[in-house]
Design an enzyme around this catalytic site. Structure first.
Site, PDB file in Angstrom:
ATOM      1  N   GLU A  80      38.444  37.277  45.048  1.00  0.00           N
ATOM      2  CA  GLU A  80      38.370  36.165  46.156  1.00  0.00           C
ATOM      3  C   GLU A  80      38.176  34.739  45.640  1.00  0.00           C
ATOM      4  OE1 GLU A  80      38.897  36.831  49.297  1.00  0.00           O
ATOM      5  OE2 GLU A  80      38.414  38.897  49.445  1.00  0.00           O
ATOM      6  N   CYS A 143      30.181  40.019  53.307  1.00  0.00           N
ATOM      7  CA  CYS A 143      30.910  39.916  52.005  1.00  0.00           C
ATOM      8  C   CYS A 143      30.948  38.467  51.754  1.00  0.00           C
ATOM      9  CB  CYS A 143      32.044  40.784  52.078  1.00  0.00           C
ATOM     10  SG  CYS A 143      32.239  42.457  51.871  1.00  0.00           S
ATOM     11  N   HIS A 165      37.024  42.099  46.545  1.00  0.00           N
ATOM     12  CA  HIS A 165      37.273  43.324  47.434  1.00  0.00           C
ATOM     13  C   HIS A 165      37.943  44.270  46.861  1.00  0.00           C
ATOM     14  CE1 HIS A 165      35.930  40.520  51.230  1.00  0.00           C
ATOM     15  NE2 HIS A 165      35.566  41.738  51.441  1.00  0.00           N
TER      16      HIS A 165
END
Length: 212
Positions: A80, A143, A165
């Site tokens: 991310e 998350c 992820h």
């Protein structure tokens, strides 16, 4: 020798397993070139998630922290790029919390960027033929909450951190319609990812952007 703390969430949303936790458990104690992995199990609970990882950071004093979570619908390992200061939970967390449009950290900045070399990570995994791409949204569930909270905690520290992820496991796809990845491949990918972080103090300049 770099210490790499890798965290994985417990199951949530009615699932009996979480590939993030299953994968990091396999990496506990793994020796890397210039590093070693230690792990932490994280509750899928709004407040406890950050506290749990902060406690692990204070216990292990890692050089690198890699927080990992599952993302249904994704076919690749996705580091991310950015965490945003918003909690907007589509479903309740495991503690029954379901905030709507609330900040992760009151009066915190709008966003934090990862301090992991996400382009170098994608390059390393592509060389090993493991699907990987940069993601520009970590969602607005636990998350992203953890990603933002740990970036905020580490904002004035030299520890590098980012969120990754991973896809569902094949056994989680009861309908047969979701993209999945084998646990062995996820574990291999996360090990290569950790090695890429150790090997790259700064990121490489390659394109990984998206049109929309």
């Amino acid at each position: 020798m770099k210490k790499v703390l890798m965290t994985g969430f417990e199951p949530f949303g009615g699932e009996s397993i979480n590939p993030a936790l299953e994968a990091v458990k396999r990496l506990d104690g793994k020796k890397l070139d210039g590093g070693e992995v230690m792990i932490c199990q994280v509750p899928v609970t709004r407040y406890e998630s950050i506290d749990t990882v902060v406690n692990a950071i204070e216990q292990y004093q890692p050089d690198i922290v890699i927080t990992v979570g599952q993302a249904a619908g994704r076919a690749a390992i996705t580091p991310e790029r950015v965490a945003i200061n918003v909690d907007d939970f589509r479903i309740p967390d495991n503690g029954g919390h379901q905030p709507i449009d609330e900040p992760v950290i009151l009066d915190g900045p709008d966003a934090y960027f990862t301090t992991l070399p996400i382009k170098a990570i994608t390059s390393a995994l592509h060389k090993a033929s493991i699907p990987c791409q940069v993601s520009n949204t970590a969602g607005t569930f636990v998350c992203n909450h953890l990603f933002y909270g740990i970036q905020h905690y580490l904002r004035d520290k030299s520890v590098r951190h980012g969120f990754v992820h991973i896809p569902l496991l094949p056994e989680q796809d009861a309908s047969g319609n979701q993209p999945t990845m084998s646990l062995d491949l996820i574990v291999e990918g996360l090990a290569l990812l950790a090695q890429a972080v150790i090997d790259n103090e700064s990121d490489v300049a390659i394109t990984a952007g998206q049109i929309c």
